[in-house]
Design a protein around this motif. Structure first.
Motif, mmCIF file in Angstrom:
data_model
loop_
_atom_site.group_PDB
_atom_site.id
_atom_site.type_symbol
_atom_site.label_atom_id
_atom_site.label_comp_id
_atom_site.label_asym_id
_atom_site.label_seq_id
_atom_site.Cartn_x
_atom_site.Cartn_y
_atom_site.Cartn_z
ATOM 1 N N ARG A 1 -18.566 23.183 14.799
ATOM 2 C CA ARG A 1 -17.241 23.469 14.257
ATOM 3 C C ARG A 1 -16.177 22.836 15.130
ATOM 4 N NH1 ARG A 1 -14.462 27.232 17.268
ATOM 5 N NH2 ARG A 1 -15.659 28.695 18.549
ATOM 6 N N ALA B 1 -10.357 28.462 14.734
ATOM 7 C CA ALA B 1 -10.880 27.250 14.097
ATOM 8 C C ALA B 1 -10.777 27.353 12.575
ATOM 9 C CB ALA B 1 -12.322 27.008 14.526
ATOM 10 N N ASP B 2 -11.102 28.514 12.016
ATOM 11 C CA ASP B 2 -11.018 28.698 10.559
ATOM 12 C C ASP B 2 -9.586 28.498 10.077
ATOM 13 O OD1 ASP B 2 -13.698 29.327 10.612
ATOM 14 O OD2 ASP B 2 -13.403 31.496 10.407
ATOM 15 N N ALA C 1 -14.619 23.991 19.131
ATOM 16 C CA ALA C 1 -15.743 24.802 19.604
ATOM 17 C C ALA C 1 -15.631 25.151 21.083
ATOM 18 C CB ALA C 1 -17.055 24.062 19.337
ATOM 19 N N ARG D 1 -8.839 24.737 10.230
ATOM 20 C CA ARG D 1 -9.611 24.005 9.223
ATOM 21 C C ARG D 1 -8.961 24.151 7.849
ATOM 22 N NH1 ARG D 1 -13.611 26.840 9.322
ATOM 23 N NH2 ARG D 1 -14.779 25.850 11.020
ATOM 24 N N GLU E 1 -17.805 18.661 10.066
ATOM 25 C CA GLU E 1 -18.325 19.297 11.276
ATOM 26 C C GLU E 1 -19.827 19.079 11.372
ATOM 27 O OE1 GLU E 1 -15.370 23.078 11.729
ATOM 28 O OE2 GLU E 1 -16.422 22.856 9.821
ATOM 29 N N PRO F 1 -13.916 31.212 16.616
ATOM 30 C CA PRO F 1 -14.094 30.808 15.212
ATOM 31 C C PRO F 1 -12.901 31.145 14.325
ATOM 32 C CG PRO F 1 -16.141 31.726 16.049
ATOM 33 C CD PRO F 1 -15.115 31.940 17.125
#
Length: 401
Positions: free
Chosen positions: A178, A189-190, A181, A193, A205, A186
């Motif tokens: 991802r 990152a979500d 990282a 994204r 990814e 996460p």
């Protein structure tokens, strides 16, 4: 007369000489810069400057006249080739030598590049680090051009935001499972994204680059699985490494950068270091921070030590990233976290991610949520650790925690 010499005319170098002159009105001060321009801000390079929203002169940290007015000998376009520690001299690329009573290394960092075997030497493959880098790539930013970005850290994501904003067809590949990282949870990152996908960026990814190809100029990228992507140009955002070559050649101790003590002094008593290139003791560990605030604050601590007024440097880490209309503000360091709490902000599209080790608050990522950032920063610096369960309740007011 030997005075203070500073090698590296970036954010740290500029801050160091300004503070040093404030503390020492008499001694000669020389600032050596490899680039042919005065010290400038790096963060806006790949954002407002590349977007055409900031003129070159606004990048400069201070007017060029400042250095002469303060009696600071600013030498640009010259490189320090070697440090002669016994003689306390610096050998410069123009053939001259410069004596020093104290020396500071603010050499910063250099971008990690692809090796030649992977096509790193092809034309139209660009790092994103210096003014020259950004000036060289600017003509590529034409609407509809196919841009490949290698690396899903903050450097790559910021470059993707600018390219997408200028109408390019952007593909970003990240070898890890991802994006972000190494540096974020996460949940963060979500968020990013989704943000980039909404702006038309294709994020791949778990997609490692095997090589770039082309007859002298890059035209395609081959992924590890054999898939081929046609490209017009490539931006490399796979991180940076501390620039320690000069220090290593001089025999200074290294430890994830140039190792310094709490007073920013290296293993050589007359030599100091600050900024991206320096690692330092912090809360029982040794860390290195790549940030503008650290460059300024550590440089000022080094200046105080060089002026004979040493005090322990106690870093208070904070960072930021601008992508589209989102400002990410980070307080603290999330290393060692074992759980996170995601808290929605007061407005749509805003949120914060809080990092805990057990019940101890380590850091916060705040996306367009300055109140969460400022509260988290105060808590972290003050040693306050809110209850994670209460923090997760969007109905609980931050002040009540």
């Amino acid at each position: 007369m030997a005075g203070h010499v500073v090698i590296g005319a970036g954010q740290a170098g500029a801050a160091l000489v300004a503070k040093l002159r404030e503390l020492d009105a008499e001694s000669p001060i020389t600032l050596i810069g490899e680039e042919p321009v005065p010290p400038y801000q790096r963060p806006p390079l790949s954002k407002k400057y590349l977007l055409g929203e900031m003129a070159l002169e606004r990048l400069f940290l201070r007017p060029e006249s400042f250095y002469a007015d303060q009696g600071i000998d600013l030498r640009t376009g010259v490189r320090a080739e070697a440090i002669d520690r016994p003689a306390q001299e610096v050998q410069l690329s123009d053939g001259s030598t410069l004596p020093y009573a104290t020396l500071a290394l603010t050499t910063g960092s250099r971008p990690r590049m692809l090796p030649t075997a992977m096509g790193g030497d092809l034309e139209r493959v660009y790092p994103v680090r210096t003014l020259a880098d950004v000036d060289a790539m600017e003509p590529e930013f034409r609407e509809g051009a196919r841009c490949l970005i290698v690396g899903g850290g903050y450097i790559g994501l910021e470059a993707a935001a600018v390219a997408a904003s200028r109408g390019l067809k952007v593909t970003l590949i990240e070898a890890a499972p991802r994006i972000l990282a190494r540096v974020a949870a996460p949940a963060t990152a979500d968020y990013f994204r989704d943000l980039h996908t909404a702006h038309g960026v294709e994020i791949r990814e778990g997609a490692a680059l095997d090589r770039l190809e082309g007859d002298g100029t890059v035209t395609r990228a081959v992924l590890a699985g054999g898939e081929t992507l046609e490209v017009d140009f490539v931006l490399i955002g796979i991180g940076i490494a501390p620039d320690t070559a000069l220090a290593e050649a001089a025999g200074l101790a290294l430890d994830n950068g140039i190792a310094v003590d709490a007073h920013c002094r290296t293993s050589a008593p007359a030599i100091f270091a600050a900024g991206d290139c320096a690692s330092f003791p912090w809360h029982g560990a040794r860390i290195r921070l790549e940030s503008v605030p650290n460059a300024i604050e550590q440089a000022e601590a080094a200046a105080a030590a060089m002026a004979g007024q040493p005090a322990d440097y106690d870093a208070k880490p904070w960072f930021w990233s601008d992508q589209y209309d989102v400002k990410l503000q980070i307080a603290g360091l999330n290393a060692g976290y074992d759980r996170t709490v995601t808290r929605p902000g007061a407005r749509d599209g805003t949120q914060s991610v809080w990092y805990f080790a057990g019940d101890r608050l380590l850091a916060v990522d705040a996306m367009n949520d300055p109140r969460a950032y400022m509260t988290g920063k105060r808590w972290i610096e003050g040693g306050h650790h809110p209850d994670p369960g209460a923090l997760a309740d969007p109905g609980a007011d931050l002040k009540s925690l």
